[in-house]
Design a protein around this motif. Structure first.
Motif, PDB file in Angstrom:
ATOM      1  N   CYS A 114     -21.667  22.247 -27.220  1.00  0.00           N
ATOM      2  CA  CYS A 114     -22.885  22.994 -27.252  1.00  0.00           C
ATOM      3  C   CYS A 114     -22.162  22.245 -29.494  1.00  0.00           C
ATOM      4  N   GLY A 115     -21.290  23.570 -29.848  1.00  0.00           N
ATOM      5  CA  GLY A 115     -21.210  23.411 -31.362  1.00  0.00           C
ATOM      6  C   GLY A 115     -20.325  21.619 -31.384  1.00  0.00           C
ATOM      7  N   CYS A 116     -19.712  21.192 -30.959  1.00  0.00           N
ATOM      8  CA  CYS A 116     -18.858  19.831 -30.989  1.00  0.00           C
ATOM      9  C   CYS A 116     -20.509  19.360 -31.859  1.00  0.00           C
ATOM     10  N   ARG A 141     -24.742  22.983 -40.305  1.00  0.00           N
ATOM     11  CA  ARG A 141     -24.555  22.804 -39.119  1.00  0.00           C
ATOM     12  C   ARG A 141     -22.875  23.324 -38.967  1.00  0.00           C
ATOM     13  N   GLU A 189     -16.750  16.762 -39.943  1.00  0.00           N
ATOM     14  CA  GLU A 189     -17.761  17.023 -39.037  1.00  0.00           C
ATOM     15  C   GLU A 189     -15.801  15.771 -37.749  1.00  0.00           C
ATOM     16  N   ALA A 226     -22.034  25.553 -35.547  1.00  0.00           N
ATOM     17  CA  ALA A 226     -20.898  24.564 -34.704  1.00  0.00           C
ATOM     18  C   ALA A 226     -19.649  25.691 -34.764  1.00  0.00           C
ATOM     19  N   LEU A 240     -23.880  19.961 -31.930  1.00  0.00           N
ATOM     20  CA  LEU A 240     -24.139  19.861 -32.780  1.00  0.00           C
ATOM     21  C   LEU A 240     -24.378  18.972 -34.144  1.00  0.00           C
ATOM     22  N   ILE A 241     -22.726  18.981 -34.129  1.00  0.00           N
ATOM     23  CA  ILE A 241     -22.002  17.886 -35.500  1.00  0.00           C
ATOM     24  C   ILE A 241     -22.955  17.678 -35.408  1.00  0.00           C
ATOM     25  N   VAL A 300     -18.221  26.971 -31.217  1.00  0.00           N
ATOM     26  CA  VAL A 300     -16.662  26.802 -30.658  1.00  0.00           C
ATOM     27  C   VAL A 300     -15.676  28.179 -30.795  1.00  0.00           C
TER      28      VAL A 300
END
Length: 289
Positions: free
Chosen positions: A137-139, A270, A100, A274, A141-142, A278
């Protein structure tokens, strides 16, 4: 036309050099995980000592030692970027779950793309901004709602985000340091090693590395904490920072998969989503170039 074509080829070669740095950096998280047990500042000092000594030796052999004489601003920029980023990054890996923290650290390609507009006057466009939004958004989500982490992980995530900001600023402003030769990076690495060693002596307890950890540190100094900086300097000064920033989104996918294969994390939903966001955001933004 000949001069313009030559400049175009030079720019493409420089961009390819930057891509080479991205490939090397894909291994940094894995190597950092393999060096687990060594304090962050100690790892920074040792790896940069290897990279700095080898880089300086190459500079001497090429007869370019005089190029290490640079203005104070150049040293502040180079050392501040290298020392600040890596101290924060290794701290993030030590304090937070590696997978993460590594993905959150890769906000830096997004920030490079965004900062290229206001700081360098380069156009962004709807497609690049859409790609950047997907990556963000991917980051998010983490570390978003519903994610659970061990106590103290928050400090590690803050270090990862701070590392991303430091590296993005260093990378984008490198364009304004175009007069500083790439050979000077060797000196920046050496000074970074000294500063990290001093900070380590003040704030950490020294841990004697095992044989495997020594091998890992040497590999760091040869690749992601050595040759990669010279390649990145060429790419950011003479290549396309927008393209390099967006292609940087492929690095967290590769480095995260390497970490998981090593057993440094789990491939939960997740992480999968993610990585797709990304990588997809980077692909969308890169197509704009």
């Amino acid at each position: 036309m000949t001069g313009r074509a030559s400049a175009g080829r030079s720019g493409k070669s420089a961009t390819l050099a930057g891509i080479g740095a991205l490939v090397l950096w894909a291994s940094l998280a894995l190597l950092g995980r393999l060096a687990a047990g060594l304090p962050p500042l100690q790892i920074t000092a040792m790896a940069f000592a290897v990279g700095g000594v080898l880089g300086t030796a190459a500079v001497v052999l090429r007869g370019e030692l005089g190029q290490l004489q640079q203005p104070a601003l150049a040293w502040l920029h180079g050392v501040g970027g290298l020392f600040g980023y890596h101290a924060l990054y290794f701290a993030a890996l030590a304090l937070a779950p590696a997978v993460e923290a590594n993905l959150l650290n890769y906000l830096w390609p997004l920030l490079i793309v965004l900062l290229s507009g206001p700081l360098l006057g380069l156009p962004l466009g709807a497609r690049r901004l859409s790609g950047v939004a997907l990556g963000f958004c991917g980051c998010a989500l983490i570390v978003g709602a519903g994610a659970s982490f061990p106590p103290g992980a928050g400090a590690g995530f803050l270090c990862a985000a701070a590392a991303a900001l430091v590296w993005a600023l260093y990378s984008v402003t490198s364009r304004r340091m175009a007069a500083v030769p790439t050979a000077a990076v060797a000196g920046f690495c050496l000074v970074t090693a000294v500063l990290a060693a001093l900070a380590h002596a003040l704030f950490e307890r020294t841990v004697l590395p095992g044989a495997g950890q020594w091998v890992v540190v040497v590999l760091m100094g040869l690749g992601p904490v050595g040759a990669a900086f010279f390649l990145w300097d060429i790419g950011m000064k003479r290549g396309d920072p927008r393209l390099l920033g967006t292609l940087g989104y492929a690095v967290p996918v590769a480095s995260t998969l390497l970490l998981i294969l090593l057993g440094g994390g789990e491939l939960g939903w997740r992480v999968v989503v993610a990585m797709l966001l990304v990588a997809g955001g980077g692909w969308m933004a890169a197509r704009a170039a």
